[in-house]
Write an enzyme that holds these catalytic residues in place. Structure first.
Site, PDB file in Angstrom:
ATOM      1  N   GLU A 178     -48.171 -26.438  29.234  1.00 43.40           N
ATOM      2  CA  GLU A 178     -47.915 -25.020  29.450  1.00 43.40           C
ATOM      3  C   GLU A 178     -48.894 -24.096  28.728  1.00 43.40           C
ATOM      4  OE1 GLU A 178     -43.117 -25.386  30.314  1.00 43.40           O
ATOM      5  OE2 GLU A 178     -43.769 -24.908  28.284  1.00 43.40           O
ATOM      6  N   GLU A 181     -42.363 -29.306  36.091  1.00 41.34           N
ATOM      7  CA  GLU A 181     -41.121 -29.576  35.364  1.00 41.34           C
ATOM      8  C   GLU A 181     -39.953 -28.935  36.100  1.00 41.34           C
ATOM      9  OE1 GLU A 181     -41.175 -28.407  31.282  1.00 41.34           O
ATOM     10  OE2 GLU A 181     -43.075 -29.412  30.829  1.00 41.34           O
TER      11      GLU A 181
END
Length: 879
Positions: free
Chosen positions: A488, A554
């Site tokens: 991320e 995710e």
């Protein structure tokens, strides 16, 4: 030039002699130092490294150490601390942040026998130490500079330090991370653990409590390697597979491109050949090494005729080649060699303009990504080949084709990649950065501001050195598909740019690099938010009807195991069923329970923890089947793939797992397995449209598509079928059954049974849905009559059983049957056990066979246990 001096006939004789000699001469000796280690805390040791590493220094009163392993593992194995994975025990163990680093700073000592003769060279190799280390051998310091960094191998030439009599003593002082971080409940605690190059999760995350020693120790293998006057290191194999291929039939040639680092640690020049043999061809190049010289040598390309290709799971076989990269002298004597295993495949990526996301291709064919996120095999780094194999096999059995290694952990071990090579799981490998610790978000639990955290770790050069080393460690594995800068978030620019534009092109050059795990260059974020998630339980219609990120790195949900799983780590007094709207028991909360909210009660309010766990499996199955079916229903239209957060647990957490820490399966695995079938029949819950998904590369013709609706008594209410065909890599709508469902679905609900049959009536895919009544309640399930399921077990081979389940024709469906293999005397489950299917339902008048495979149990008495929603508990002894 060296080869040009040899006349052709003499060269031919030399070639023959080289082939013969290289098969006879042992090139190296390598063995692990994995037993008879001793350790002691630095506060309890008055001697220094020079003294401790003398053979006569007595350490037999010290604690026996586990190497490879962490300090915490050693303490646990010596009964100095309670099991931190059980109950609230982790709270009873002192945390390094509060004790100070000395509490977990330990000396490790090991005696071993080794001598060197003539030109022999002996090397001491550490594959992983966390976090800093000083190394001594026979009274001498080995490492001139303190070793730093968890993600970095070490190698030392110890030839001149060996004892003349062969009795050697090794002493290693291991320090914890300089900044272990405050385990204050934040993701990565207060974030400062990221100032070093270590596992960020050990300060705590939303799926784990803090690991108290932060994984301090000699956590990976220690080996001794003996070579001659040349050391072959880090061989590299690249395979080029031009064009668009199919798994079957003759193949056009592939190119095998190889190189290796070689070094001459002696004071004399060395001449010879770097070579390998593949498919009956000897590939070699002449080399002259100066004294002390080390360099990379490239060999001529080999055109491999009719190669056997490596494919991801569900698309073809996983063929693996093996070679030995050797250095031989002019007389054909092998001075050193390294074995290399690789697969012939080529991975590429193209941008899909329709989905606005990256599309993965293997051997020219597009692959719809069905993946799972992986943290680490064991949070305390207790790795084994068998555990890696079992976990990756579970992912294969779920019909997944990719595993993503999350950036808050480590570069997985070669043994993990070997399992992925074997089972066909592509790997998406993050480097060691996370948005949480490395400053993506404002976070009041972090000690330092975002600008400061954005520059973690403190030593950028160390990060680049470790990245280069780990690239070399795993780059030959065909399963390794993608590199990623971090979870991320990217690393700092002065790490990102050389990593992306220098190290990876030079050391690999074959795999796509994503800047970070949810970057727009992977999956364009047009809807806002973080670019991944959600992570909680969803209405299953959401997966079908709500468009989310086109390549979601995710997306996940719940994952409570069954009652036997809960009993392994929750004390009996805490086995209390969570209720909707109420806070769960403290142990459940400590183990990161995600609420099931309103999704349990429609099956009847949970009476106790066992009842809750059984009903949770119904929810689990539906969640993960619907997740993958929903993404597949929009294959190449909305999505190019999805990666579930997460598919395994390295700790006893109550979330995101298809099997528990102890390797016991739950219904998540089998729901996901069903929804991920390569050729799959399914029903859209929004409009009751029957659809078929074909992930394969060929047209599927003469398919019989069947849809049947049964009431809760097992009586057929509706049936329809048609012949159909479906093209490669697509999803196709067949026919709706909305009207029959409206007519037949009263307050009790119905079963929908879908079947996909080949022209010879072979069953290709079967899918059973249980639907609630119009009020959303599963009243019919709660009132189901018992089914008289007949069960028989047969041993078909060592470690393999066939279980036959037969349901009489005059009763209801035998619904949702759990199968387990156990110790016949104690009832304890045999783990891991692999089932061809589980949580199975049997229609009236039908018979199914489930294959059960398990590791050798010796003479242990075994039994198979079967129990279901409306089926009595049965134990069948295995004869």
């Amino acid at each position: 030039m060296f080869a040009a001096l040899i006349k052709p006939f003499r060269y031919f004789l030399l070639l023959l002699s080289t082939i013969c000699l290289t098969s006879q001469v042992p090139a190296q000796q390598r063995y692990e130092l994995n037993s008879d280690w001793y350790c002691a805390n630095i506060n309890d040791v008055k001697a220094n490294g020079e003294q401790l590493s003398q053979a006569g220094f007595q350490v037999n009163t010290w604690m026996r150490a586990t190497v490879p392993g962490t300090v915490l593992t050693t303490l646990l194995n010596n009964n100095k601390v309670p099991d931190p994975f059980y109950g609230m025990n982790n709270k009873l163990i002192k945390d390094v942040y509060h004790t100070g680093n000395a509490y977990y700073t330990y000396w490790f000592v090991k005696s071993f026998k080794q001598v060197a003769q003539g030109d022999e060279q002996v090397w001491l190799q550490f594959r992983g130490v966390n976090y800093k280390a000083e190394i001594f051998l026979n009274g001498k310091k080995v490492n001139a500079k303190t070793h730093e960094g968890m993600h970095l191998r070490q190698q030392y030439n110890i030839t001149k330090l060996l004892a003349p009599n062969g009795n050697n003593r090794l002493a290693v002082l291991v320090y914890p991370p300089d900044f272990p971080g405050d385990p204050n409940g934040g993701q990565g605690g207060d974030g400062t653990i990221a100032k070093g190059l270590t596992t960020q999760y050990t300060a705590g995350w939303d799926w784990i409590q803090p690991i108290r020693d932060r994984n301090t120790g000699i956590w990976d293998k220690v080996t001794i390697e003996k070579t001659n006057s040349v050391n072959v290191e880090n061989p590299h194999v690249v395979t080029l597979v031009p064009g668009k291929r199919l798994p079957m039939g003759a193949q056009a040639p592939a190119v095998i491109r190889t190189s290796s680092e070689i070094s001459n640690p002696t004071t004399k020049p060395v001449q010879g050949f770097l070579q390998y043999n593949l498919a009956g061809k000897l590939v070699r190049t002449p080399v002259t090494l100066k004294p002390g010289e080390k360099r990379e040598v490239k060999l001529p390309d080999l055109s491999l005729a009719n190669p056997k290709l490596w494919w991801p799971n569900g698309y073809g076989e996983q063929y693996l080649y093996q070679i030995r990269m050797q250095f031989v002298n002019a007389a054909g004597k092998v001075l050193d060699e390294e074995p290399v295993q690789f697969g012939v495949r080529e991975i590429s990526n193209v941008w899909n303009d329709r989905t606005q996301s990256m599309e993965a291709r293997v051997n020219g064919q597009k692959i719809f990504i069905k993946g799972g996120n992986w943290i680490i095999s064991d949070a305390m780094l207790r790795f084994s080949d068998a555990r890696y194999d079992a976990e990756v096999r579970f992912h294969r059995d779920m019909n997944l084709n990719l595993i993503r290694i999350w950036g808050g952990a480590l570069t997985e071990r070669p043994e993990f990649y070997q399992a992925c090579d074997k089972y066909g799981l592509l790997v998406f490998q993050d480097f060691w950065f996370s948005g949480d610790c490395n400053g993506k978000w404002v976070d009041p639990l972090k000690k330092e501001d975002q600008w400061t955290r954005r520059q973690y770790p403190d030593n950028h050069q160390l990060a680049l050195e470790a990245a280069a080393d780990q690239i070399k460690l795993i780059r030959n594995h065909p399963s390794l598909a993608f590199w990623c800068g971090g979870n991320e978030i990217t690393p700092p620019d002065d790490i990102l740019e050389p990593l992306k534009n220098k190290l990876l092109p030079e050391l690999d050059g074959t795999r796509y690099f994503f800047d970070f795990s949810n970057t727009d260059s992977m999956s364009y974020n047009s809807i806002g938010g973080n670019g991944d998630g959600p992570y909680n339980i969803q209405d299953i219609r959401t997966f079908w009807g709500h468009k989310t990120y086109p390549y979601n790195s995710e997306v996940g949900s719940v994952g409570v195991g069954d009652y036997a799983s809960l009993q392994r780590f929750i004390p009996a007094k805490n086995l209390i069923a969570p209720q909707n709207g109420e806070k769960a028991d403290s142990v459940w909360e400590y183990h990161k329970y995600i609420p099931y909210n309103q999704y349990i009660d429609p099956y009847g309010k949970a009476k106790n923890a066992a009842d809750f766990a059984m009903k949770a499996q119904l929810v689990n199955y539906n969640q993960y089947r619907a997740l993958m079916e929903g993404f597949s229903s929009h294959m190449w239209d909305w999505y190019t793939g999805s990666i579930i957060w997460k598919t395994q647990n390295p700790w006893t957490a109550l979330r995101g797992q298809m099997y528990d820490y102890y390797l016991d399966v739950n219904a998540c695995l089998y729901g996901l397995r069903k929804g991920s079938e390569p050729l799959h029949i399914m029903m859209n819950p929004l409009d009751s449209m029957i659809q078929v998904v074909n992930n394969g590369f060929k047209m599927e013709r003469n398919l019989m598509v069947q849809a049947n609706v049964y009431d809760m008594n097992g009586k057929l209410q509706f049936s329809n079928q048609l012949f159909a065909e479906i093209g490669p890599s697509m999803v196709k709508k067949m026919f709706p059954i909305n009207d029959p469902l409206k007519k037949g679905n009263d307050k009790n609900g119905v079963f929908v049974v879908l079947k996909l049959l080949a022209s010879d009536q072979k069953l290709l895919s079967e899918n059973l849905y249980w639907l609630p009544g119009k009020d959303g309640q599963y009243n019919g399930l709660q009132e189901m009559k018992p089914a008289d399921l007949k069960v028989a077990v047969e041993t078909v081979a060592k470690g393999k059983l066939n279980l036959t389940l037969e349901n009489p024709s005059n009763g209801p469906i035998a619904f949702f049957n759990r199968i387990a293999l156990e110790n016949a005397n104690t009832g304890m489950r045999i783990l891991p056990t692999f089932f061809s299917d589980n949580y199975v339902s049997i229609l009236p008048g039908e018979k199914k066979t489930v294959t059960i495979e398990f590791p050798d149990q010796g003479t242990l008495p075994l039994a198979v246990r079967v129990y279901g929603w409306n089926v009595k508990d049965q134990q069948l002894p295995v004869k």
